[in-house]
Scaffold this active site. Structure first.
Site, short mmCIF file in Angstrom:
data_model
loop_
_atom_site.label_atom_id
_atom_site.label_comp_id
_atom_site.label_asym_id
_atom_site.label_seq_id
_atom_site.Cartn_x
_atom_site.Cartn_y
_atom_site.Cartn_z
N CYS A 135 -9.98 -68.38 5.68
CA CYS A 135 -10.65 -67.29 4.98
C CYS A 135 -10.29 -67.41 3.51
CB CYS A 135 -10.16 -65.96 5.57
SG CYS A 135 -10.72 -64.53 4.66
N GLY A 139 -12.79 -60.94 -3.48
CA GLY A 139 -13.98 -61.15 -4.31
C GLY A 139 -15.30 -61.06 -3.57
N GLU A 140 -16.36 -61.01 -4.36
CA GLU A 140 -17.72 -60.88 -3.82
C GLU A 140 -18.45 -62.21 -4.07
OE1 GLU A 140 -19.77 -59.10 -1.96
OE2 GLU A 140 -21.28 -60.53 -2.59
N CYS A 166 -14.91 -51.17 -3.63
CA CYS A 166 -14.92 -50.47 -2.33
C CYS A 166 -13.58 -49.72 -2.20
CB CYS A 166 -15.10 -51.45 -1.19
SG CYS A 166 -16.61 -52.40 -1.36
N CYS A 206 -12.06 -58.04 -7.82
CA CYS A 206 -13.47 -57.84 -7.45
C CYS A 206 -14.00 -56.64 -8.23
CB CYS A 206 -13.60 -57.58 -5.95
SG CYS A 206 -15.31 -57.36 -5.42
N CYS A 233 -10.48 -51.03 -0.08
CA CYS A 233 -10.15 -52.46 -0.17
C CYS A 233 -9.13 -52.70 -1.28
CB CYS A 233 -11.43 -53.24 -0.45
SG CYS A 233 -11.15 -54.97 -0.89
N ASN A 293 -7.50 -51.66 7.72
CA ASN A 293 -6.13 -52.02 7.37
C ASN A 293 -5.67 -51.02 6.31
OD1 ASN A 293 -4.64 -54.37 8.28
ND2 ASN A 293 -6.47 -55.53 7.73
N CYS A 347 -7.76 -58.07 2.93
CA CYS A 347 -8.01 -58.83 1.70
C CYS A 347 -7.35 -58.17 0.50
CB CYS A 347 -9.50 -59.07 1.54
SG CYS A 347 -10.42 -58.05 0.44
N SER A 390 -21.67 -56.36 4.61
CA SER A 390 -20.73 -55.25 4.85
C SER A 390 -21.46 -53.93 4.62
CB SER A 390 -19.55 -55.37 3.88
OG SER A 390 -18.88 -56.59 4.11
N LEU A 391 -21.57 -53.14 5.65
CA LEU A 391 -22.36 -51.89 5.55
C LEU A 391 -21.46 -50.65 5.41
CD1 LEU A 391 -25.40 -52.02 8.00
CD2 LEU A 391 -25.43 -51.99 5.50
N HIS A 392 -20.70 -50.35 6.45
CA HIS A 392 -19.74 -49.23 6.51
C HIS A 392 -20.35 -47.83 6.50
CE1 HIS A 392 -17.20 -52.59 5.61
NE2 HIS A 392 -17.53 -52.62 4.34
N GLU A 426 -5.62 -65.08 -2.65
CA GLU A 426 -5.15 -65.19 -1.26
C GLU A 426 -6.07 -66.06 -0.41
OE1 GLU A 426 -3.41 -60.66 -1.32
OE2 GLU A 426 -4.71 -61.28 0.32
#
Ligand code: SAH
Ligand code: SF4
Length: 358
Positions: free
Chosen positions: A116, A174-175, A127, A123, A130, A305, A349, A229-231, A103
């Site tokens: 983006c 992806g990372e 997570c 990935c 995601c 999302n 994503c 990215s923490l969260h 994407e």
């Protein structure tokens, strides 16, 4: 030079300018410059139809990029696309040569556009909220497959009479730091002033917290922005959302961010996906402010999302505002609430691919 037996053909978009110039070293440098500009600035898809090239360049293209040549002209095929109802977000599902789909999202704001892009198909980081993490790892993308997404976005903008792809974020599938070398080559190509020319200060790499990659960015003094990215602000809270934090603990990650900040003098963006009742209380905000104490930071708050395999829901507006207030008052940290634009095109994503596969 014709292709040797068993030698794989290479995408011409995998090459940096110095690598292309070296492949064309038998010719005057002007020909490499013309070809580079045609490929990257004009985003040309059919070289054989160009009648403005000088003879040596035409001959090189015929020999090296013909059907038995060493290189091929790679174009990512559009498999699907959608546009948000406000027409500000356009999402592309692009098919790679082995049939995998990835994407790319194009977002417009005040006449300026941000692409983006994805760095992997799937990935490995898993997570829980995601859609890409939910599908698992498929493979790394080559540099040319990352560059190709930017070119696709560029062509789409031009086709609708607009110019000005300004910013690039590596926040698609992806990372990026799990595919470090290909991503760095792609960024060198994308920021090349003779071609696409998106300057390093307009490029952001987003990582889930691959500690060796963050330290390498600092050691190599890479000139791009970094978003982490923490969260979660405690080991347990974060591990519940981000399995990769069992490999690189929160303590190690924050230490790496401090080192990065000291070595580069650059501010770090921290990303926090707000999930109602999970990580959106004033206590969570205070923990985050304490964790980042002494690091020059900007916090991006992302409304969750919804995805098919995660039951959490986005935070209410009032909780988000309160979260921001605590960050500001207890840590002096500025924060931005990411717009939910594009939620109607499944802009989170990995979501378009996941929907398409269902
Ligand atoms: N792998 C990198 C970059 C891609 S994800 C990373 O994790 O940083 C880009 C951002 O989107 C990350 O901050 C990620 O946590 C966030 N994200 C992923 N899925 C999401 C979802 N369903 N809702 C909101 N944010 C999401
Ligand atoms: Fe991978 Fe980023 Fe999704 Fe986590 S949020 S699974 S690291 S793409």
């Amino acid at each position: 030079m014709p292709l040797m037996a068993n030698q794989p053909r290479q995408s011409v978009y995998d090459l940096t300018f110095p690598a292309l110039a070296s492949e064309m070293s038998g010719l005057a440098t002007v020909h490499a410059k013309v070809l580079w500009r045609t490929l990257h600035r004009e985003a040309e898809t059919r070289l054989s139809e160009r009648d403005d090239f000088q003879r040596p360049l035409r001959q090189w293209i015929e020999d090296r990029m013909g059907s038995s040549g060493r290189f091929y002209l790679e174009n990512l095929e559009l498999a699907d696309q959608s546009e948000s109802s406000d027409r500000l977000t356009r999402k592309f599902l692009l098919r790679l040569s082995d049939g995998q789909t990835i994407e790319t999202v194009l977002m417009g704001y005040n006449g300026r556009h941000t692409a983006c892009v994805s760095t992997q198909a799937g990935c490995a980081m898993g997570c829980v909220f995601c859609a890409t993490g939910q599908m698992g790892f498929v493979r790394h993308l080559r540099p040319g497959e990352i560059v190709g997404q930017v070119l696709h976005a560029q062509r789409s903008l031009r086709a609708s009479g607009r110019e000005g792809l300004r910013n690039l974020v590596l926040m698609g599938m992806g990372e990026p730091l799990h595919n470090y070398d290909s991503v760095m080559t792609a960024l060198e190509i994308i920021s090349d002033r003779r071609g696409i020319n998106i300057g390093p200060s307009r490029i952001t790499i987003s990582t889930v917290g691959v500690v060796p990659g963050i330290l390498r960015l600092a050691d190599e003094q890479r000139p791009y922005h970094l978003a982490v990215s923490l969260h979660g602000a405690t080991e347990a809270d974060r591990a519940a959302l981000v399995p990769a934090s069992r490999r690189w603990s929160l303590a190690e990650l924050i230490a790496a961010c401090r080192t990065y900040g000291e070595k580069t003098g650059r501010r770090i963006f921290f990303e926090w996906t707000l999930i109602a009742g999970t990580n959106d209380s004033p206590v969570h905000a205070a923990q985050l402010a304490k964790l980042l104490c002494g690091i020059e930071s900007h916090i991006n708050l992302i409304p969750l999302n919804p995805t098919s395999r995660f039951s959490g829901v986005a935070s209410a507006g009032a909780s988000t505002i309160e979260f921001q207030r605590v960050l500001r008052e207890e840590g002096g940290f500025p924060s931005t609430i990411r717009q939910r634009r594009g939620i109607d095109v499944a802009a989170g994503c990995g979501q378009l691919r996941a929907e398409k596969m269902r």
